[in-house]
Design a protein around this motif. Structure first.
Motif, mmCIF file in Angstrom:
data_model
loop_
_atom_site.group_PDB
_atom_site.id
_atom_site.type_symbol
_atom_site.label_atom_id
_atom_site.label_comp_id
_atom_site.label_asym_id
_atom_site.label_seq_id
_atom_site.Cartn_x
_atom_site.Cartn_y
_atom_site.Cartn_z
ATOM 1 N N GLN A 71 0.850 -1.188 0.000
ATOM 2 C CA GLN A 71 0.000 0.000 0.000
ATOM 3 C C GLN A 71 0.889 1.241 0.000
ATOM 4 O O GLN A 71 1.778 1.389 0.816
ATOM 5 N N VAL A 72 0.606 2.137 -0.958
ATOM 6 C CA VAL A 72 1.384 3.363 -1.064
ATOM 7 C C VAL A 72 0.892 4.373 -0.036
ATOM 8 O O VAL A 72 -0.312 4.600 0.105
ATOM 9 N N GLN A 73 1.829 4.973 0.680
ATOM 10 C CA GLN A 73 1.493 6.022 1.643
ATOM 11 C C GLN A 73 2.412 7.208 1.437
ATOM 12 O O GLN A 73 3.588 7.049 1.126
ATOM 13 N N MET A 74 1.843 8.394 1.601
ATOM 14 C CA MET A 74 2.575 9.642 1.419
ATOM 15 C C MET A 74 2.401 10.493 2.672
ATOM 16 O O MET A 74 1.282 10.619 3.172
ATOM 17 N N VAL A 75 3.498 11.091 3.138
ATOM 18 C CA VAL A 75 3.425 11.975 4.302
ATOM 19 C C VAL A 75 4.159 13.259 3.968
ATOM 20 O O VAL A 75 5.364 13.229 3.687
ATOM 21 N N GLU A 76 3.431 14.375 4.001
ATOM 22 C CA GLU A 76 4.025 15.677 3.721
ATOM 23 C C GLU A 76 4.404 16.368 5.027
ATOM 24 O O GLU A 76 3.770 16.154 6.071
ATOM 25 N N SER A 77 5.408 17.223 4.957
ATOM 26 C CA SER A 77 5.812 18.020 6.101
ATOM 27 C C SER A 77 6.498 19.281 5.618
ATOM 28 O O SER A 77 6.855 19.385 4.435
ATOM 29 N N GLY A 78 6.700 20.221 6.532
ATOM 30 C CA GLY A 78 7.451 21.418 6.217
ATOM 31 C C GLY A 78 6.614 22.680 6.067
ATOM 32 O O GLY A 78 7.172 23.773 5.940
ATOM 33 N N GLY A 79 5.303 22.538 6.081
ATOM 34 C CA GLY A 79 4.466 23.718 5.968
ATOM 35 C C GLY A 79 4.580 24.603 7.201
ATOM 36 O O GLY A 79 4.880 24.136 8.301
ATOM 37 N N ASP A 80 4.318 25.900 7.011
ATOM 38 C CA ASP A 80 4.469 26.841 8.126
ATOM 39 C C ASP A 80 3.847 28.164 7.729
ATOM 40 O O ASP A 80 3.374 28.349 6.603
ATOM 41 N N LEU A 81 3.858 29.083 8.682
ATOM 42 C CA LEU A 81 3.472 30.466 8.444
ATOM 43 C C LEU A 81 4.743 31.253 8.154
ATOM 44 O O LEU A 81 5.699 31.208 8.943
#
Length: 126
Positions: free
Chosen positions: A1-11
């Motif tokens: 199963q393919v899983q994607m996790v994004e990070s790094g967003g901010d104000l």
């Protein structure tokens, strides 16, 4: 199963920079195109930048060309989106998604992206 996790967003303030990361699991990178998308409140989701499965071709929407760069070390996690000279109109939830090679077309097409992350929020203040 393919899983994607994004990070790094901010104000961040207008003119600033951010680097988003997308970590994928359950796939072979050489079989999947990868693409960054974004969605602002009340607007349709739009493609931002993509990288083909071999890492040899990329594309971006006109409004971010020269400011955003999509990249990935050969065959490795994560996929990056380096965003410079950010503008308030770049505000939105940013997602990464994958398209299996059998779905055809370039990484810039709008269909065939079947696996999505939960997104990371980018907010650019003026």
């Amino acid at each position: 199963q393919v899983q994607m996790v994004e990070s790094g967003g901010d104000l961040v303030q207008a003119g600033g920079s951010l680097r988003l990361s997308c970590t994928a699991s359950g796939l072979r990178f050489d079989e999947y195109d990868m693409k960054w998308w974004r969605q602002a409140p009340g607007k349709d989701r739009e493609g931002v930048a993509c990288l083909n499965r071999r890492g040899t071709w990329s594309n971006a929407r006109t409004s971010v060309m020269g400011r955003f760069t999509v990249s990935r070390d050969s065959g490795k996690n994560p996929l990056y989106l380096q965003m410079n000279s950010l503008k308030p109109e770049d505000t939105g939830m940013y997602y990464c998604a994958t398209k299996w090679m059998v779905n055809g077309g370039s990484c810039w097409v709008t269909i065939g992206f079947e696996d999505w992350g939960q997104g990371t929020q980018v907010t650019v203040s003026s």
